[in-house]
Design an enzyme around this catalytic site. Structure first.
Site, mmCIF file in Angstrom:
data_model
loop_
_atom_site.group_PDB
_atom_site.id
_atom_site.type_symbol
_atom_site.label_atom_id
_atom_site.label_comp_id
_atom_site.label_asym_id
_atom_site.label_seq_id
_atom_site.Cartn_x
_atom_site.Cartn_y
_atom_site.Cartn_z
ATOM 1 N N GLU A 139 0.814 -1.213 0.000
ATOM 2 C CA GLU A 139 0.000 0.000 0.000
ATOM 3 C C GLU A 139 0.849 1.264 0.000
ATOM 4 O O GLU A 139 0.378 2.328 -0.422
ATOM 5 C CB GLU A 139 -0.928 0.005 1.216
ATOM 6 C CG GLU A 139 -1.969 -1.106 1.256
ATOM 7 C CD GLU A 139 -2.967 -1.024 0.122
ATOM 8 O OE1 GLU A 139 -3.212 0.094 -0.372
ATOM 9 O OE2 GLU A 139 -3.505 -2.076 -0.269
ATOM 10 N N THR A 140 2.078 1.178 0.477
ATOM 11 C CA THR A 140 2.929 2.370 0.640
ATOM 12 C C THR A 140 4.225 2.257 -0.149
ATOM 13 O O THR A 140 5.187 2.974 0.135
ATOM 14 C CB THR A 140 3.275 2.559 2.125
ATOM 15 O OG1 THR A 140 3.922 1.370 2.624
ATOM 16 C CG2 THR A 140 2.021 2.818 2.955
#
Length: 324
Positions: A139-140
């Site tokens: 996600e990051t």
């Protein structure tokens, strides 16, 4: 005693009964977790007996052992050095979130979720750490789309805010109304988005995230808490990521018919199945698996079965996040 006095006493007693009977946890209480690692029953009450902890039925922290071990167990499973090795380039100059995601914040946030990485044998506990950090690393990630040094799976936790959000992520919701001028795009390790998710999460961790959504990108401990909250909390019809990785989730006949079987792949389905699952091979799912395998290798544990969701139908409605 006058009639009015008697009526007043009756109303006070009635109010006490109504307030006192409010559910304590789970979907009935906005996703709140039970204190001290207690199980949350299917009806929203906290306890440690089979009535509370039996799966299916139990909503969260379903170890059945009452208070779970403290975070000292977590530091024994993942040291500062190992954390830094896994998230090798998170503080690189090319990462906008450099300096934000710290080991100390990770451990501090875990204190609010004592069932995390404390259920099952040591391999199961390490596998949960690997799965959590892998999904949040995807996600990051800062390693996609270029020849990243040390490979793409060494670049997790590079961002703490969604890039170029397409909207303010404000939906009409009487329980969690949007605050004036606030936007609820993806923030934190799990890139939590939408006002109703911020509202539920904030209620569970005791922070007003509807009025202060930027706390997820300015306070690292609260930021990690938001990711742990998502990880530990089931949102019907989805189980919690925690229950899947520790083997506490038993798929229904409908789940099996949809290809949803226990394994890391179901966690991807929980998080972003509507965009990534049931579509055959795709780079997003492969990226999540790549992070997971690297972290399992570092922690010295096997991967388990069913790592992808290529042939799984997505779950129905529930909390989800949007990938960056």
């Amino acid at each position: 005693m006058s009639f009015l006095q008697a009526l007043s006493i009756f109303l006070l007693l009635l109010l006490y009964v109504v307030v006192g009977s409010a559910e304590q946890c789970g979907r009935q209480a906005g996703g709140a977790l039970c204190p001290g690692g207690l199980c949350c029953s299917q009806f929203g009450w906290c306890g440690s007996t089979a009535d509370y902890c039996t799966v299916p039925g139990c909503q969260s922290q379903c170890s059945g052992s009452g208070p779970a071990p403290g975070p000292g167990g977590l530091t024994n499973l993942i040291s500062r050095e190992t954390f830094n090795q896994m998230l090798l380039h998170r503080n690189d100059g090319a990462c906008p979130a450099r300096g934000f995601y710290t080991y100390d914040a990770f451990i501090a946030a875990a204190r609010s979720f004592p069932a995390f990485a404390t259920t099952g044998d040591q391999a199961t506990r390490k596998r949960e750490i690997a799965a959590f950090l892998a999904q949040t690393s995807h996600e990051t990630t800062g390693g996609a789309g270029w020849a990243a040094p040390d490979g793409p799976y060494a670049w997790g936790y590079c961002y703490n805010r969604e890039l170029n959000p397409p909207s303010s992520y404000c939906a009409s919701d009487p329980n969690y109304p949007c605050a004036p001028g606030k936007q609820y795009f993806g923030r934190g390790p799990m890139q939590l988005s939408w006002n109703y998710n911020y509202g539920q999460c904030g209620r569970a961790i005791g922070v007003d995230l509807l009025n202060n959504p930027d706390l997820l990108s300015s306070d690292p401990t609260i930021s990690f808490k938001s990711a742990f909250w998502f990880w530990m909390t089931p949102q019907s019809p989805k189980p919690s990521c925690h229950n899947v990785i520790i083997g506490a989730w038993s798929p229904s006949s409908s789940d099996r018919a949809a290809g949803r079987v226990p394994g890391y792949g179901v966690i991807t389905n929980i998080i972003n199945g509507g965009l990534e699952c049931g579509k055959g091979w795709n780079a997003q799912v492969e990226d999540r698996i790549g992070f997971y395998k690297r972290y399992c290798d570092i922690l010295g544990v096997s991967y388990g079965n069913n790592l992808d969701c290529y042939n799984q139908s997505p779950f129905g409605n529930g909390v989800s996040v949007d990938s960056m």
